[in-house]
Design a protein around this motif. Structure first.
Motif, PDB file in Angstrom:
ATOM      1  N   LEU A  47       0.787  -1.356  -0.006  1.00  6.03           N
ATOM      2  CA  LEU A  47      -0.056   0.207   0.209  1.00  6.03           C
ATOM      3  C   LEU A  47       0.911   1.245   0.086  1.00  6.03           C
ATOM      4  O   LEU A  47       1.764   1.350   0.784  1.00  6.03           O
ATOM      5  CB  LEU A  47      -0.639  -0.007   1.191  1.00  6.03           C
TER       6      LEU A  47
ATOM      7  N   ARG B 135      -0.462  -6.143 -15.347  1.00  2.19           N
ATOM      8  CA  ARG B 135      -1.376  -6.048 -14.260  1.00  2.19           C
ATOM      9  C   ARG B 135      -2.759  -6.128 -14.630  1.00  2.19           C
ATOM     10  O   ARG B 135      -3.364  -6.181 -15.748  1.00  2.19           O
ATOM     11  CB  ARG B 135      -1.007  -4.472 -13.628  1.00  2.19           C
TER      12      ARG B 135
ATOM     13  N   ALA C 257      -6.595  -5.070 -12.686  1.00  2.56           N
ATOM     14  CA  ALA C 257      -7.500  -4.280 -11.921  1.00  2.56           C
ATOM     15  C   ALA C 257      -8.626  -5.288 -11.629  1.00  2.56           C
ATOM     16  O   ALA C 257      -9.212  -5.913 -12.506  1.00  2.56           O
ATOM     17  CB  ALA C 257      -7.649  -2.941 -12.227  1.00  2.56           C
TER      18      ALA C 257
ATOM     19  N   THR D 123      -3.507   6.499  -8.354  1.00  2.00           N
ATOM     20  CA  THR D 123      -4.577   5.505  -8.072  1.00  2.00           C
ATOM     21  C   THR D 123      -4.941   4.610  -9.071  1.00  2.00           C
ATOM     22  O   THR D 123      -5.387   3.166  -8.699  1.00  2.00           O
ATOM     23  CB  THR D 123      -5.921   6.160  -7.301  1.00  2.00           C
ATOM     24  N   GLU D 124      -4.802   4.762 -10.119  1.00  2.00           N
ATOM     25  CA  GLU D 124      -5.186   4.133 -11.411  1.00  2.00           C
ATOM     26  C   GLU D 124      -4.441   2.839 -11.452  1.00  2.00           C
ATOM     27  O   GLU D 124      -4.497   1.870 -12.502  1.00  2.00           O
ATOM     28  CB  GLU D 124      -5.497   4.632 -12.654  1.00  2.00           C
ATOM     29  N   ASP D 125      -2.983   2.803 -10.731  1.00  2.00           N
ATOM     30  CA  ASP D 125      -2.059   2.002 -10.833  1.00  2.00           C
ATOM     31  C   ASP D 125      -2.598   0.822 -10.043  1.00  2.00           C
ATOM     32  O   ASP D 125      -1.690  -0.335 -10.242  1.00  2.00           O
ATOM     33  CB  ASP D 125      -0.682   2.530 -10.523  1.00  2.00           C
ATOM     34  N   THR D 126      -3.553   0.885  -9.371  1.00  2.00           N
ATOM     35  CA  THR D 126      -3.921  -0.126  -8.234  1.00  2.00           C
ATOM     36  C   THR D 126      -4.349  -1.255  -9.079  1.00  2.00           C
ATOM     37  O   THR D 126      -5.103  -1.327 -10.115  1.00  2.00           O
ATOM     38  CB  THR D 126      -5.099   0.381  -7.385  1.00  2.00           C
TER      39      THR D 126
ATOM     40  N   GLN E 264       0.060  -7.751  -4.924  1.00  2.00           N
ATOM     41  CA  GLN E 264      -1.130  -6.512  -5.108  1.00  2.00           C
ATOM     42  C   GLN E 264      -0.385  -5.399  -4.645  1.00  2.00           C
ATOM     43  O   GLN E 264       0.562  -5.167  -3.693  1.00  2.00           O
ATOM     44  CB  GLN E 264      -1.973  -6.904  -3.548  1.00  2.00           C
ATOM     45  N   VAL E 265      -0.567  -4.440  -5.697  1.00  2.00           N
ATOM     46  CA  VAL E 265      -0.297  -2.958  -5.458  1.00  2.00           C
ATOM     47  C   VAL E 265      -1.619  -2.106  -5.430  1.00  2.00           C
ATOM     48  O   VAL E 265      -2.316  -2.077  -5.927  1.00  2.00           O
ATOM     49  CB  VAL E 265       0.808  -2.480  -6.674  1.00  2.00           C
ATOM     50  N   THR E 266      -1.744  -1.455  -4.044  1.00  2.00           N
ATOM     51  CA  THR E 266      -2.675  -0.506  -3.814  1.00  2.00           C
ATOM     52  C   THR E 266      -2.263   0.884  -3.654  1.00  2.00           C
ATOM     53  O   THR E 266      -1.470   1.092  -2.773  1.00  2.00           O
ATOM     54  CB  THR E 266      -3.578  -0.931  -2.623  1.00  2.00           C
ATOM     55  N   VAL E 267      -2.609   1.926  -4.369  1.00  2.00           N
ATOM     56  CA  VAL E 267      -2.394   3.155  -4.477  1.00  2.00           C
ATOM     57  C   VAL E 267      -3.467   4.064  -3.670  1.00  2.00           C
ATOM     58  O   VAL E 267      -4.424   3.986  -4.631  1.00  2.00           O
ATOM     59  CB  VAL E 267      -2.013   3.727  -5.607  1.00  2.00           C
ATOM     60  N   SER E 268      -3.311   4.703  -2.761  1.00  2.00           N
ATOM     61  CA  SER E 268      -4.520   5.400  -2.009  1.00  2.00           C
ATOM     62  C   SER E 268      -4.286   6.915  -2.219  1.00  2.00           C
ATOM     63  O   SER E 268      -3.154   7.419  -2.770  1.00  2.00           O
ATOM     64  CB  SER E 268      -4.436   5.196  -0.573  1.00  2.00           C
TER      65      SER E 268
END
Length: 129
Positions: free
Chosen positions: A11, A38, A40, A88-91, A124-128
């Motif tokens: 995260l 990736r 999503a 955020t769209e890289d999540t 998992q990659v989560t970008v907030s």
């Protein structure tokens, strides 16, 4: 048998950075082109970046060009994806993949999921925001 194991996901806030790693088993890693994809939620798996077996040729999706860098260390059987200025769209779940054909150039043909011979389990990659 070729096995790929990704690590380094997590995260991160928008604007931040992460480095993904993909460790590859197999004595002929240095002859594989390697790639990152990736996926999503609710979307198809999409190409991110690829690197030829020598490292002399790289190719990126337009959405990550200038922000992400793919590299490899053939002595360590590892490929990396440095991700900067994350959005955020890289999540997504990020997967590494291996192409054992031995071609030392990468380009538009690497966009196809079907080209790749082996896949990792994903990280998992989560970008907030």
């Amino acid at each position: 048998q070729v096995q790929l194991v990704e690590s380094g996901g997590g995260l991160v806030q928008a604007g931040g950075s992460l480095r993904l790693s993909c460790a590859v088993s197999g004595r002929t890693f240095s002859s594989y082109a390697m790639g990152w994809f990736r996926q999503a939620p609710g979307k198809e798996r999409a190409f991110v970046a690829a690197i030829s077996w020598s490292g002399g040729s790289t190719y990126y999706a337009d959405s990550v060009k200038g922000r992400f860098t793919i590299s490899r260390d053939n002595a360590k059987n590892t490929v990396y994806l440095q991700m900067n200025s994350l959005k955020t769209e890289d999540t997504a779940v990020y997967y590494c993949a291996a192409d054992i054909s031995g071609d030392d150039t990468v380009g538009t043909k690497q966009l196809s999921v079907g080209l790749w011979d082996y896949w990792g389990q994903g990280t998992q990659v989560t970008v907030s925001s």
